[in-house]
Motif scaffolding. Structure first.
Motif, PDB file in Angstrom:
ATOM      1  N   THR A  80       0.806  -1.218   0.000  1.00  0.00           N
ATOM      2  CA  THR A  80       0.000   0.000   0.000  1.00  0.00           C
ATOM      3  C   THR A  80       0.838   1.268   0.000  1.00  0.00           C
ATOM      4  O   THR A  80       1.965   1.291   0.506  1.00  0.00           O
ATOM      5  N   SER A  81       0.250   2.314  -0.541  1.00  0.00           N
ATOM      6  CA  SER A  81       0.816   3.662  -0.431  1.00  0.00           C
ATOM      7  C   SER A  81       0.279   4.384   0.789  1.00  0.00           C
ATOM      8  O   SER A  81       0.786   5.437   1.153  1.00  0.00           O
ATOM      9  N   GLY A  82      -0.798   3.822   1.399  1.00  0.00           N
ATOM     10  CA  GLY A  82      -1.518   4.599   2.399  1.00  0.00           C
ATOM     11  C   GLY A  82      -2.141   5.815   1.736  1.00  0.00           C
ATOM     12  O   GLY A  82      -2.600   5.763   0.589  1.00  0.00           O
ATOM     13  N   ASP A 130       4.266   0.963   1.714  1.00  0.00           N
ATOM     14  CA  ASP A 130       5.303   0.230   0.991  1.00  0.00           C
ATOM     15  C   ASP A 130       5.830   1.025  -0.201  1.00  0.00           C
ATOM     16  O   ASP A 130       6.915   0.722  -0.713  1.00  0.00           O
ATOM     17  N   HIS A 131       5.065   1.981  -0.704  1.00  0.00           N
ATOM     18  CA  HIS A 131       5.460   2.846  -1.805  1.00  0.00           C
ATOM     19  C   HIS A 131       4.734   4.178  -1.605  1.00  0.00           C
ATOM     20  O   HIS A 131       3.857   4.292  -0.753  1.00  0.00           O
ATOM     21  N   LEU A 132       5.117   5.181  -2.366  1.00  0.00           N
ATOM     22  CA  LEU A 132       4.477   6.501  -2.273  1.00  0.00           C
ATOM     23  C   LEU A 132       3.638   6.745  -3.516  1.00  0.00           C
ATOM     24  O   LEU A 132       4.069   6.493  -4.634  1.00  0.00           O
ATOM     25  N   LYS A 133       2.422   7.236  -3.287  1.00  0.00           N
ATOM     26  CA  LYS A 133       1.542   7.648  -4.394  1.00  0.00           C
ATOM     27  C   LYS A 133       1.388   9.161  -4.333  1.00  0.00           C
ATOM     28  O   LYS A 133       1.138   9.730  -3.265  1.00  0.00           O
ATOM     29  N   LEU A 134       1.532   9.825  -5.480  1.00  0.00           N
ATOM     30  CA  LEU A 134       1.269  11.261  -5.542  1.00  0.00           C
ATOM     31  C   LEU A 134       0.377  11.546  -6.730  1.00  0.00           C
ATOM     32  O   LEU A 134       0.331  10.794  -7.699  1.00  0.00           O
ATOM     33  N   ILE A 135      -0.366  12.645  -6.645  1.00  0.00           N
ATOM     34  CA  ILE A 135      -1.341  13.004  -7.678  1.00  0.00           C
ATOM     35  C   ILE A 135      -0.911  14.305  -8.333  1.00  0.00           C
ATOM     36  O   ILE A 135      -0.776  15.339  -7.659  1.00  0.00           O
ATOM     37  N   TYR A 136      -0.682  14.252  -9.644  1.00  0.00           N
ATOM     38  CA  TYR A 136      -0.337  15.434 -10.419  1.00  0.00           C
ATOM     39  C   TYR A 136      -1.362  15.529 -11.552  1.00  0.00           C
ATOM     40  O   TYR A 136      -1.177  15.024 -12.654  1.00  0.00           O
TER      41      TYR A 136
END
Length: 415
Positions: free
Chosen positions: A100-102, A141-147
């Motif tokens: 998950t990125s959370g 476990d990984h990073l999610k970002l929104i652009y």
């Protein structure tokens, strides 16, 4: 439990292995070969006429209660979550079945604020260090970002700026995290790649130029073609997943009814056209970009596990070979997200397995003809999910999320 699967076609990394038996013990694959690998006390499964695959990996979901259990009934034994609240992550089990990125990084009021209860925003580069540290503390476990400024859908949304994307990416990489960026346009994709992100969460919806494709050569892309391809009614007048008899047969009555209800929701006169996304997917694949299979479940028309089989069909329709589609749902995401114990039929790998009738290297829809699935060597029993408290909790969660989205829409566009 120890078991040996006999007389089967074994497919690993999109190719057929020169063996027809596989043995499992203590949740791991311990040997691959001929019938002699079976031990006297093993459970023996005669898989004549069938194909054994690694458990499939869905590279883009948003968790709901019971989603990992539901997905496993379709042989999707690993899910990569791309934005969920900590309370949902804490409830979902087993932890080994998802990564998950959370909470994803987005600007105040940016996408996907409308779908979630209040959560922390990122206001600028100075927030990157704290935001990444908080996600790690939550178990990311990984990073999610929104652009995404919404322009791809003719909306006007707040979004992160490039300096903030760069700061988040640098901080995540400093902690060894893979960075996934939600984008919807070619220009946004090029910008985030210039900032160093590792994975694009969607294929852009506008046509990629040769220069764009060259700029994206070193990242992976999660296609999510089914968001459009399966989210709107097809020629039969209902959502396309309902027209897949093998998948529907494994689906509980409540999930089937949800799809029927979604088929009756408001639809545009003409469904969105996914032709450009398919063209982009094939162009990226031909350029050597790693294409990953992901669904973005539980968007309308999508069901955890079941919809990944539809996504494989979409990838083949876009021009990928069946072998390339299988790679996109097995070893490719495992390698991109450094999941070293899965996505392969190899000695030492987790015994996450999917047994299907037919040969998916010839006909990709063979993955839908499921005989058995196993997670860590244990059989998955669909009847244990249907009607369970987990199923009810998951459907209640989706109902609450839908109600929240509709309420926000009415606030923005009052009738």
């Amino acid at each position: 439990m120890a078991l040996t699967i006999l007389n089967t076609r074994l497919i690993d990394r999109g190719t057929t292995l020169p063996a027809d038996c596989l043995r499992v013990a203590n949740g791991r694959i311990v040997s691959i070969g001929g019938p002699r690998i079976a031990q006297p006390d093993d459970v023996r499964v005669d898989a004549s006429g069938a194909t054994l695959l690694p458990g499939l990996i869905d590279s883009h979901v948003h968790l709901a209660p019971g989603s990992t259990q539901l997905a496993a009934t379709y042989g999707v034994t690993t899910q990569l979550d791309m934005f969920s609240m900590p309370e949902v992550m804490a409830q979902e089990m087993p932890r080994s079945a998802f990564f998950t990125s959370g909470i994803g990084a987005t600007a105040p009021g940016g996408h996907p604020t409308i779908a979630f209860p209040p959560f922390p925003y990122v206001t600028g580069p100075e927030d990157a260090k704290r935001f990444v540290a908080d996600r790690i503390a939550e178990g990311a476990d990984h990073l999610k970002l929104i652009y995404d400024d919404g322009s791809g859908l003719m909306l006007d949304l707040p979004t992160l700026d490039a300096h903030t994307v760069q700061a988040l990416t640098d901080e995540a990489h400093a902690h060894g995290l893979t960075v996934v960026a939600h984008v919807s346009t070619a220009a946004a994709a090029v910008t985030v790649v210039e900032c160093g992100v590792d994975v694009l969460a969607h294929v852009p919806s506008d046509l990629l130029s040769p220069a764009d494709i060259e700029a994206l050569a070193d990242v992976a892309v999660i296609a999510t073609l089914g968001v459009v391809g399966d989210g709107f009614n097809g020629p039969s007048g209902q959502l396309p997943l309902l027209d897949e008899p093998e998948l529907v047969a494994r689906m509980s009555a409540r999930w089937r009814q949800l799809l029927v209800d979604q088929s009756r929701r408001w639809m545009p006169p003409e469904p969105p056209d996914s032709t450009t996304a398919r063209v982009n997917t094939l162009a990226l694949q031909k350029a050597g970009v790693r294409v990953l299979a992901g669904t973005d479940a539980p968007n309308p028309g999508l069901v955890f596990g079941a919809s990944l089989h539809r996504e494989l069909v979409h990838l083949v329709t876009a021009g990928l070979s069946p072998a390339e589609a299988l790679v996109a749902a097995t070893n490719a995401p495992a390698e991109v997200f450094r999941l070293t114990d899965r996505g392969r039929l190899a000695v030492g790998a987790r015994a996450d397995l999917l047994l299907v009738d037919g040969d998916p290297l010839v006909d990709i829809t063979a993955t839908q003809r499921i005989r058995h699935t196993w997670t860590a060597g244990e059989p998955v029993l669909p009847e244990q999910y249907a009607g369970s408290d987990l199923e009810l909790a998951g459907l209640r969660f989706l109902g609450e999320t839908t109600a929240r989205i509709m309420a926000r829409l009415k606030e923005q566009w009052p009738v």
